[in-house]
Design a protein around this motif. Structure first.
Motif, PDB file in Angstrom:
ATOM      1  N   ASP A   1       0.818  -1.213   0.000  1.00 30.77           N
ATOM      2  CA  ASP A   1       0.000   0.000   0.000  1.00 30.77           C
ATOM      3  C   ASP A   1       0.857   1.269   0.000  1.00 30.77           C
ATOM      4  OD1 ASP A   1       0.919  -0.162   2.600  1.00 30.77           O
ATOM      5  OD2 ASP A   1      -0.978   0.427   3.512  1.00 30.77           O
ATOM      6  N   VAL A   2       2.059   1.158  -0.558  1.00 30.33           N
ATOM      7  CA  VAL A   2       3.002   2.274  -0.595  1.00 30.33           C
ATOM      8  C   VAL A   2       2.840   3.056  -1.896  1.00 30.33           C
ATOM      9  CG1 VAL A   2       5.479   2.852  -0.782  1.00 30.33           C
ATOM     10  CG2 VAL A   2       4.704   1.174   0.899  1.00 30.33           C
ATOM     11  N   ILE A   3       2.974   4.368  -1.782  1.00 29.65           N
ATOM     12  CA  ILE A   3       3.072   5.258  -2.935  1.00 29.65           C
ATOM     13  C   ILE A   3       4.337   6.082  -2.754  1.00 29.65           C
ATOM     14  CG2 ILE A   3       2.065   7.217  -4.163  1.00 29.65           C
ATOM     15  CD1 ILE A   3      -0.692   6.252  -3.217  1.00 29.65           C
ATOM     16  N   LEU A   4       5.189   6.122  -3.771  1.00 29.33           N
ATOM     17  CA  LEU A   4       6.392   6.951  -3.742  1.00 29.33           C
ATOM     18  C   LEU A   4       6.080   8.283  -4.402  1.00 29.33           C
ATOM     19  CD1 LEU A   4       8.977   4.299  -4.997  1.00 29.33           C
ATOM     20  CD2 LEU A   4       8.687   5.068  -2.636  1.00 29.33           C
ATOM     21  N   LEU A   5       6.304   9.378  -3.684  1.00 30.76           N
ATOM     22  CA  LEU A   5       6.105  10.712  -4.250  1.00 30.76           C
ATOM     23  C   LEU A   5       7.417  11.480  -4.166  1.00 30.76           C
ATOM     24  CD1 LEU A   5       2.636  11.927  -2.884  1.00 30.76           C
ATOM     25  CD2 LEU A   5       3.196  11.016  -5.141  1.00 30.76           C
ATOM     26  N   GLY A   6       7.991  11.778  -5.324  1.00 30.77           N
ATOM     27  CA  GLY A   6       9.243  12.509  -5.373  1.00 30.77           C
ATOM     28  C   GLY A   6       9.003  14.002  -5.434  1.00 30.77           C
ATOM     29  N   ILE A   7       9.890  14.741  -4.793  1.00 32.42           N
ATOM     30  CA  ILE A   7       9.825  16.197  -4.832  1.00 32.42           C
ATOM     31  C   ILE A   7      10.694  16.656  -5.998  1.00 32.42           C
ATOM     32  CG2 ILE A   7      10.348  18.324  -3.569  1.00 32.42           C
ATOM     33  CD1 ILE A   7       9.856  16.648  -0.979  1.00 32.42           C
TER      34      ILE A   7
END
Length: 171
Positions: free
Chosen positions: A27-33
Protein backbone atom coordinates in the motif's frame (compact mmCIF):
# COMPACT_ATOMS: atom_id res chain seq x y z
CA UNK A 1 31.87 12.25 -2.46
CA UNK A 2 29.51 9.78 -4.14
CA UNK A 3 29.73 8.41 -7.66
CA UNK A 4 27.28 6.42 -9.77
CA UNK A 5 27.86 3.00 -8.17
CA UNK A 6 27.56 4.49 -4.66
CA UNK A 7 24.23 6.10 -5.56
CA UNK A 8 23.01 2.84 -7.12
CA UNK A 9 23.87 0.91 -3.94
CA UNK A 10 22.25 3.54 -1.69
CA UNK A 11 18.99 3.45 -3.64
CA UNK A 12 18.99 -0.36 -3.66
CA UNK A 13 19.47 -0.35 0.12
CA UNK A 14 16.62 2.16 0.54
CA UNK A 15 14.36 -0.06 -1.59
CA UNK A 16 15.17 -3.09 0.59
CA UNK A 17 14.51 -1.08 3.76
CA UNK A 18 11.14 0.09 2.42
CA UNK A 19 10.19 -3.50 1.64
CA UNK A 20 11.21 -4.63 5.13
CA UNK A 21 9.48 -1.87 7.07
CA UNK A 22 6.29 -1.94 5.02
CA UNK A 23 6.11 -5.74 4.81
CA UNK A 24 6.13 -5.85 1.03
CA UNK A 25 5.14 -2.30 0.05
CA UNK A 26 1.62 -3.31 -1.00
CA UNK A 27 0.00 0.00 0.00
CA UNK A 28 3.00 2.27 -0.59
CA UNK A 29 3.07 5.26 -2.93
CA UNK A 30 6.39 6.95 -3.74
CA UNK A 31 6.10 10.71 -4.25
CA UNK A 32 9.24 12.51 -5.37
CA UNK A 33 9.83 16.20 -4.83
CA UNK A 34 10.84 17.73 -8.19
CA UNK A 35 13.29 17.78 -9.73
CA UNK A 36 15.77 15.23 -8.48
CA UNK A 37 13.50 13.71 -5.83
CA UNK A 38 11.05 12.69 -8.54
CA UNK A 39 13.84 11.01 -10.50
CA UNK A 40 15.04 9.20 -7.37
CA UNK A 41 11.47 8.05 -6.61
CA UNK A 42 11.26 6.45 -10.07
CA UNK A 43 14.61 4.71 -9.54
CA UNK A 44 13.51 3.37 -6.14
CA UNK A 45 10.24 2.20 -7.70
CA UNK A 46 12.19 0.29 -10.36
CA UNK A 47 14.32 -1.38 -7.69
CA UNK A 48 11.24 -2.39 -5.68
CA UNK A 49 9.87 -4.05 -8.80
CA UNK A 50 13.18 -5.82 -9.51
CA UNK A 51 13.62 -7.10 -5.96
CA UNK A 52 10.08 -8.03 -4.95
CA UNK A 53 8.19 -7.95 -8.25
CA UNK A 54 5.82 -5.38 -6.73
CA UNK A 55 4.67 -2.42 -8.83
CA UNK A 56 4.61 0.59 -6.50
CA UNK A 57 2.84 3.70 -7.80
CA UNK A 58 5.29 6.57 -8.31
CA UNK A 59 4.35 10.21 -8.63
CA UNK A 60 5.63 13.70 -7.95
CA UNK A 61 4.63 16.42 -5.51
CA UNK A 62 5.24 20.06 -6.37
CA UNK A 63 5.78 22.10 -3.21
CA UNK A 64 6.55 25.48 -4.79
CA UNK A 65 3.48 27.31 -3.49
CA UNK A 66 3.91 25.83 0.00
CA UNK A 67 7.47 27.07 0.55
CA UNK A 68 8.05 29.55 3.36
CA UNK A 69 10.67 31.49 1.37
CA UNK A 70 8.43 32.65 -1.49
CA UNK A 71 8.72 36.27 -0.35
CA UNK A 72 12.50 36.25 -0.02
CA UNK A 73 13.66 34.29 -3.08
CA UNK A 74 13.22 34.97 -6.78
CA UNK A 75 10.15 33.53 -8.47
CA UNK A 76 10.53 29.92 -9.54
CA UNK A 77 8.70 27.82 -12.06
CA UNK A 78 5.99 25.54 -10.77
CA UNK A 79 6.84 21.86 -10.77
CA UNK A 80 4.53 19.01 -11.62
CA UNK A 81 2.28 17.13 -9.22
CA UNK A 82 1.32 13.68 -10.40
CA UNK A 83 -0.71 11.41 -8.14
CA UNK A 84 -1.97 7.87 -8.72
CA UNK A 85 -5.52 7.72 -10.05
CA UNK A 86 -6.72 6.19 -6.75
CA UNK A 87 -5.35 9.15 -4.78
CA UNK A 88 -3.39 9.05 -1.54
CA UNK A 89 -6.10 8.48 1.08
CA UNK A 90 -5.27 5.69 3.55
CA UNK A 91 -2.00 4.89 1.75
CA UNK A 92 1.55 4.92 3.10
CA UNK A 93 3.30 7.77 1.32
CA UNK A 94 7.07 7.75 1.05
CA UNK A 95 8.26 11.24 0.16
CA UNK A 96 11.54 11.13 -1.78
CA UNK A 97 14.05 13.99 -2.01
CA UNK A 98 17.69 14.31 -2.91
CA UNK A 99 19.10 16.26 0.08
CA UNK A 100 17.68 16.78 3.56
CA UNK A 101 19.00 19.99 5.09
CA UNK A 102 16.88 22.38 7.18
CA UNK A 103 13.67 20.33 6.88
CA UNK A 104 11.72 23.24 5.37
CA UNK A 105 11.20 21.52 2.00
CA UNK A 106 9.71 18.51 3.76
CA UNK A 107 7.46 20.73 5.88
CA UNK A 108 6.19 22.28 2.64
CA UNK A 109 5.63 18.79 1.20
CA UNK A 110 3.59 17.78 4.24
CA UNK A 111 1.43 20.90 3.79
CA UNK A 112 0.95 20.08 0.09
CA UNK A 113 -0.02 16.49 0.94
CA UNK A 114 -2.58 17.76 3.43
CA UNK A 115 -4.37 19.62 0.62
CA UNK A 116 -4.44 16.49 -1.58
CA UNK A 117 -5.79 13.87 0.79
CA UNK A 118 -5.28 12.01 4.03
CA UNK A 119 -2.55 9.39 3.89
CA UNK A 120 -2.47 6.66 6.53
CA UNK A 121 1.17 7.57 7.23
CA UNK A 122 4.03 9.52 5.68
CA UNK A 123 7.67 8.45 5.60
CA UNK A 124 10.73 10.17 4.15
CA UNK A 125 13.52 8.79 1.97
CA UNK A 126 16.53 10.95 1.05
CA UNK A 127 19.70 10.25 -0.86
CA UNK A 128 21.78 12.54 1.40
CA UNK A 129 21.15 13.79 4.95
CA UNK A 130 23.53 16.67 5.61
CA UNK A 131 22.23 17.73 9.03
CA UNK A 132 21.57 21.30 10.21
CA UNK A 133 17.87 20.79 10.83
CA UNK A 134 15.74 23.85 11.63
CA UNK A 135 12.56 21.81 12.11
CA UNK A 136 11.95 18.52 13.95
CA UNK A 137 12.06 16.36 10.83
CA UNK A 138 14.14 13.25 10.21
CA UNK A 139 14.36 10.79 7.36
CA UNK A 140 13.18 7.19 7.71
CA UNK A 141 15.47 6.03 4.88
CA UNK A 142 18.87 7.63 4.22
CA UNK A 143 21.29 6.76 1.44
CA UNK A 144 24.25 8.60 2.99
CA UNK A 145 24.72 10.75 6.09
CA UNK A 146 27.10 13.51 5.07
CA UNK A 147 28.26 15.85 7.84
CA UNK A 148 28.73 19.34 6.42
CA UNK A 149 29.44 22.88 7.50
CA UNK A 150 26.42 25.15 7.17
CA UNK A 151 28.31 27.22 4.60
CA UNK A 152 28.95 24.22 2.35
CA UNK A 153 26.56 23.08 -0.38
CA UNK A 154 25.69 19.55 -1.42
CA UNK A 155 25.04 19.19 -5.15
CA UNK A 156 23.35 16.07 -6.53
CA UNK A 157 23.80 15.21 -10.20
CA UNK A 158 21.59 12.56 -11.82
CA UNK A 159 22.01 11.10 -15.30
CA UNK A 160 18.42 11.90 -16.28
CA UNK A 161 18.84 15.65 -15.69
CA UNK A 162 22.60 16.25 -15.54
CA UNK A 163 24.18 13.55 -17.70
CA UNK A 164 25.96 11.82 -14.77
CA UNK A 165 25.37 10.42 -11.29
CA UNK A 166 27.34 12.06 -8.50
CA UNK A 167 27.07 13.89 -5.20
CA UNK A 168 29.58 16.68 -4.62
CA UNK A 169 30.36 18.83 -1.61
CA UNK A 170 31.00 22.43 -2.62
CA UNK A 171 32.90 24.58 -0.13
Amino acid sequence: MLEGPDIHRALTRIAHEILERTKGASDVILLGIPTRGATLAHRIGERLEQVEDVKVPVGSLDITMYRDDLRTKPARALGHTELPADGIDDKLIVLVDDVLFSGRTIRAALDALNDLGRPRAVQLAVLVDRGHRELPIRADYVGKNLPTAKSEKVKVFLAETDGRDAVELIK
